[in-house]
Design a protein around this motif. Structure first.
Motif, mmCIF file in Angstrom:
data_model
loop_
_atom_site.group_PDB
_atom_site.id
_atom_site.type_symbol
_atom_site.label_atom_id
_atom_site.label_comp_id
_atom_site.label_asym_id
_atom_site.label_seq_id
_atom_site.Cartn_x
_atom_site.Cartn_y
_atom_site.Cartn_z
ATOM 1 N N VAL A 8 1.771 6.483 -7.182
ATOM 2 C CA VAL A 8 0.704 7.390 -7.612
ATOM 3 C C VAL A 8 1.111 8.839 -7.382
ATOM 4 O O VAL A 8 0.912 9.703 -8.241
ATOM 5 C CB VAL A 8 -0.624 7.060 -6.902
ATOM 6 N N SER A 9 1.703 9.133 -6.235
ATOM 7 C CA SER A 9 2.113 10.513 -5.961
ATOM 8 C C SER A 9 3.237 10.955 -6.901
ATOM 9 O O SER A 9 3.295 12.118 -7.299
ATOM 10 C CB SER A 9 2.533 10.673 -4.502
ATOM 11 N N ALA A 62 0.828 -1.206 0.000
ATOM 12 C CA ALA A 62 0.000 0.000 0.000
ATOM 13 C C ALA A 62 0.866 1.261 0.000
ATOM 14 O O ALA A 62 0.563 2.232 -0.703
ATOM 15 C CB ALA A 62 -0.933 -0.004 1.202
ATOM 16 N N VAL A 63 1.944 1.249 0.757
ATOM 17 C CA VAL A 63 2.849 2.398 0.787
ATOM 18 C C VAL A 63 3.528 2.566 -0.562
ATOM 19 O O VAL A 63 3.644 3.690 -1.078
ATOM 20 C CB VAL A 63 3.880 2.249 1.931
ATOM 21 N N LEU A 84 2.392 1.627 -3.500
ATOM 22 C CA LEU A 84 1.385 2.087 -4.447
ATOM 23 C C LEU A 84 1.121 3.580 -4.277
ATOM 24 O O LEU A 84 1.041 4.315 -5.272
ATOM 25 C CB LEU A 84 0.088 1.301 -4.281
ATOM 26 N N SER A 85 1.020 4.040 -3.059
ATOM 27 C CA SER A 85 0.779 5.465 -2.838
ATOM 28 C C SER A 85 1.974 6.301 -3.287
ATOM 29 O O SER A 85 1.800 7.408 -3.806
ATOM 30 C CB SER A 85 0.450 5.739 -1.372
ATOM 31 N N LEU A 86 3.189 5.802 -3.126
ATOM 32 C CA LEU A 86 4.360 6.526 -3.600
ATOM 33 C C LEU A 86 4.404 6.604 -5.124
ATOM 34 O O LEU A 86 4.768 7.634 -5.689
ATOM 35 C CB LEU A 86 5.637 5.868 -3.078
#
Length: 62
Positions: free
Chosen positions: A14-15, A7-8, A10-12
């Motif tokens: 996307v950002s 999850a971390v 994936l968020s990195l």
């Protein structure tokens, strides 16, 4: 624990894509290293629906 790590990551990712979009294609410039990514982001934004000014005013009144 693996789920949290994914999850971390994936968020990195996307950002990073959002930051690259704001830095280059949003301002009308070409990405220096990966121009295909800038072209893909530009096509995605052009295909997204956008409210016109008069439609936005009608939504505020409703």
């Amino acid at each position: 624990m693996l789920f949290v790590a994914l999850a971390v990551m994936l968020s990195l990712v996307v950002s990073a894509v959002v930051a690259l979009y704001v830095a280059y294609p949003h301002r009308g410039e070409q990405m220096p290293v990966v121009p295909w990514l800038g072209d893909a982001l530009g096509r995605a934004v052009e295909s997204a629906p956008v409210l016109a000014d008069d439609e936005r005013d009608l939504q505020r009144l409703g």
